[in-house]
Design a protein around this motif. Structure first.
Motif, PDB file in Angstrom:
ATOM      1  N   UNK A   6       0.839  -1.197   0.000  1.00  0.00           N
ATOM      2  CA  UNK A   6       0.000   0.000   0.000  1.00  0.00           C
ATOM      3  C   UNK A   6       0.874   1.246   0.000  1.00  0.00           C
ATOM      4  N   UNK A   7       0.257   2.374  -0.327  1.00  0.00           N
ATOM      5  CA  UNK A   7       0.986   3.642  -0.404  1.00  0.00           C
ATOM      6  C   UNK A   7       1.570   4.042   0.943  1.00  0.00           C
ATOM      7  N   UNK A   8       0.986   3.587   2.022  1.00  0.00           N
ATOM      8  CA  UNK A   8       1.436   3.965   3.353  1.00  0.00           C
ATOM      9  C   UNK A   8       2.357   2.932   3.997  1.00  0.00           C
ATOM     10  N   UNK A   9       2.671   1.846   3.326  1.00  0.00           N
ATOM     11  CA  UNK A   9       3.550   0.822   3.872  1.00  0.00           C
ATOM     12  C   UNK A   9       2.833  -0.094   4.839  1.00  0.00           C
ATOM     13  N   UNK A  10       3.612  -0.745   5.677  1.00  0.00           N
ATOM     14  CA  UNK A  10       3.057  -1.694   6.639  1.00  0.00           C
ATOM     15  C   UNK A  10       3.011  -1.074   8.034  1.00  0.00           C
ATOM     16  N   UNK A  11       2.648  -1.840   9.006  1.00  0.00           N
ATOM     17  CA  UNK A  11       2.524  -1.351  10.376  1.00  0.00           C
ATOM     18  C   UNK A  11       3.864  -0.857  10.907  1.00  0.00           C
ATOM     19  N   UNK A  12       4.945  -1.509  10.546  1.00  0.00           N
ATOM     20  CA  UNK A  12       6.262  -1.064  11.003  1.00  0.00           C
ATOM     21  C   UNK A  12       6.580   0.315  10.432  1.00  0.00           C
ATOM     22  N   UNK A  13       6.259   0.554   9.173  1.00  0.00           N
ATOM     23  CA  UNK A  13       6.470   1.883   8.594  1.00  0.00           C
ATOM     24  C   UNK A  13       5.704   2.931   9.388  1.00  0.00           C
ATOM     25  N   UNK A  14       4.473   2.624   9.771  1.00  0.00           N
ATOM     26  CA  UNK A  14       3.663   3.561  10.551  1.00  0.00           C
ATOM     27  C   UNK A  14       4.320   3.852  11.896  1.00  0.00           C
ATOM     28  N   UNK A  15       4.817   2.818  12.559  1.00  0.00           N
ATOM     29  CA  UNK A  15       5.460   2.981  13.865  1.00  0.00           C
ATOM     30  C   UNK A  15       6.733   3.815  13.742  1.00  0.00           C
ATOM     31  N   UNK A  16       7.537   3.526  12.730  1.00  0.00           N
ATOM     32  CA  UNK A  16       8.791   4.262  12.526  1.00  0.00           C
ATOM     33  C   UNK A  16       8.501   5.738  12.234  1.00  0.00           C
ATOM     34  N   UNK A  18       5.903   7.427  13.217  1.00  0.00           N
ATOM     35  CA  UNK A  18       5.419   8.046  14.453  1.00  0.00           C
ATOM     36  C   UNK A  18       6.573   8.360  15.392  1.00  0.00           C
ATOM     37  N   UNK A  19       7.513   7.440  15.551  1.00  0.00           N
ATOM     38  CA  UNK A  19       8.675   7.711  16.406  1.00  0.00           C
ATOM     39  C   UNK A  19       9.525   8.831  15.819  1.00  0.00           C
ATOM     40  N   UNK A  20       9.624   8.866  14.497  1.00  0.00           N
ATOM     41  CA  UNK A  20      10.375   9.946  13.855  1.00  0.00           C
ATOM     42  C   UNK A  20       9.791  11.308  14.147  1.00  0.00           C
ATOM     43  N   UNK A  21       8.486  11.368  14.275  1.00  0.00           N
ATOM     44  CA  UNK A  21       7.835  12.639  14.619  1.00  0.00           C
ATOM     45  C   UNK A  21       7.990  12.971  16.100  1.00  0.00           C
ATOM     46  N   UNK A  22       7.898  11.965  16.943  1.00  0.00           N
ATOM     47  CA  UNK A  22       7.953  12.190  18.388  1.00  0.00           C
ATOM     48  C   UNK A  22       9.377  12.386  18.906  1.00  0.00           C
ATOM     49  N   UNK A  24      12.580  12.976  16.845  1.00  0.00           N
ATOM     50  CA  UNK A  24      13.324  13.100  15.587  1.00  0.00           C
ATOM     51  C   UNK A  24      14.838  12.980  15.754  1.00  0.00           C
ATOM     52  N   UNK A  25      15.347  13.214  16.945  1.00  0.00           N
ATOM     53  CA  UNK A  25      16.792  13.111  17.170  1.00  0.00           C
ATOM     54  C   UNK A  25      17.271  11.665  17.296  1.00  0.00           C
ATOM     55  N   UNK A  26      16.343  10.725  17.456  1.00  0.00           N
ATOM     56  CA  UNK A  26      16.695   9.317  17.667  1.00  0.00           C
ATOM     57  C   UNK A  26      16.651   8.551  16.349  1.00  0.00           C
ATOM     58  N   UNK A  27      17.724   7.839  16.046  1.00  0.00           N
ATOM     59  CA  UNK A  27      17.777   7.012  14.838  1.00  0.00           C
ATOM     60  C   UNK A  27      17.032   5.701  15.112  1.00  0.00           C
ATOM     61  N   UNK A  28      15.849   5.565  14.555  1.00  0.00           N
ATOM     62  CA  UNK A  28      15.039   4.356  14.757  1.00  0.00           C
ATOM     63  C   UNK A  28      15.115   3.419  13.547  1.00  0.00           C
ATOM     64  N   UNK A  29      16.110   3.614  12.698  1.00  0.00           N
ATOM     65  CA  UNK A  29      16.268   2.777  11.508  1.00  0.00           C
ATOM     66  C   UNK A  29      16.336   1.279  11.826  1.00  0.00           C
ATOM     67  N   UNK A  30      16.965   0.838  12.941  1.00  0.00           N
ATOM     68  CA  UNK A  30      16.972  -0.600  13.226  1.00  0.00           C
ATOM     69  C   UNK A  30      15.575  -1.218  13.312  1.00  0.00           C
ATOM     70  N   UNK A  31      14.587  -0.400  13.673  1.00  0.00           N
ATOM     71  CA  UNK A  31      13.212  -0.908  13.734  1.00  0.00           C
ATOM     72  C   UNK A  31      12.722  -1.403  12.376  1.00  0.00           C
ATOM     73  N   UNK A  32      13.243  -0.800  11.307  1.00  0.00           N
ATOM     74  CA  UNK A  32      12.824  -1.211   9.962  1.00  0.00           C
ATOM     75  C   UNK A  32      13.055  -2.707   9.752  1.00  0.00           C
ATOM     76  N   UNK A  33      14.114  -3.231  10.341  1.00  0.00           N
ATOM     77  CA  UNK A  33      14.429  -4.652  10.209  1.00  0.00           C
ATOM     78  C   UNK A  33      13.922  -5.441  11.406  1.00  0.00           C
ATOM     79  N   UNK A  34      14.334  -5.034  12.590  1.00  0.00           N
ATOM     80  CA  UNK A  34      14.117  -5.870  13.766  1.00  0.00           C
ATOM     81  C   UNK A  34      12.663  -5.924  14.214  1.00  0.00           C
ATOM     82  N   UNK A  35      11.909  -4.873  14.026  1.00  0.00           N
ATOM     83  CA  UNK A  35      10.479  -4.950  14.350  1.00  0.00           C
ATOM     84  C   UNK A  35       9.768  -5.895  13.390  1.00  0.00           C
ATOM     85  N   UNK A  36      10.218  -5.933  12.148  1.00  0.00           N
ATOM     86  CA  UNK A  36       9.629  -6.880  11.199  1.00  0.00           C
ATOM     87  C   UNK A  36      10.010  -8.312  11.551  1.00  0.00           C
ATOM     88  N   UNK A  37      11.241  -8.510  12.024  1.00  0.00           N
ATOM     89  CA  UNK A  37      11.657  -9.847  12.459  1.00  0.00           C
ATOM     90  C   UNK A  37      10.787 -10.294  13.637  1.00  0.00           C
TER      91      UNK A  37
END
Length: 170
Positions: A6-16, A18-22, A24-37
């Protein structure tokens, strides 16, 4: 849950996002992989529980029986080998062997190479249960990976292996 394409991605994309907005100084990129795992592990646990239950087994029973089945003829291992292969304690393994023996799935036999030793032997009903459960499980797992070609699946397996190797040595 949204579709992966979908245009909005999956649930992990939504979570990432949201954290990026809340934070923004924190690199949450590991969530892209590990939350999906983590999410994948939950789906896999459900598939495994379903496959094992369909053949009258619990997860720990499958672990012990499959270790014996993988050992090849005569389908037996020492309790110590089962401790290693199932990553359980000696006491837990003894209890599990007792319970599987009571169900008629395994039996204890004297170790021909050690008068004091014992081998745990897989009986035909245990072999039938573990073989059936494995066939059902592989059907579920094939379905989970059906969107991948052989090369993609191999690349994913290689990447996960690289991720796990340093963790499994500790």
């Amino acid at each position: 849950m949204q579709a992966a394409n979908s245009a909005h991605g999956d649930e992990v994309d939504r979570i990432v996002r949201a954290w990026g907005q809340e934070l923004p100084e924190l690199d949450v990129a590991p969530m892209q992989v590990l939350s999906r795992v983590t999410r994948l592990a939950r789906h896999l646990e459900r598939a495994r529980a379903e496959a094992f239950s369909a053949h009258g087994l619990e997860g720990w029973e499958f672990d012990v029986l499959s270790a014996l089945r993988r050992a090849g003829e005569p389908y037996e291992l020492s309790p110590g080998a089962l401790v290693q292969q199932t990553l359980s304690t000696s006491g837990t393994t003894t209890n599990r062997i007792d319970r599987l023996t009571a169900r008629g799935l395994v039996e204890r036999r004297p170790d021909p190479n050690d008068r004091r030793g014992v081998k745990v032997h897989l009986l035909p009903p245990g072999a039938a249960a573990v073989d059936g459960a494995l066939h059902t499980l592989m059907s579920h797992e094939q379905q989970m990976l059906s969107g991948f070609g052989d090369a993609e699946r191999d690349a994913l397996a290689d990447s996960l292996r690289r991720l796990l190797l340093p963790l499994d040595t500790h």
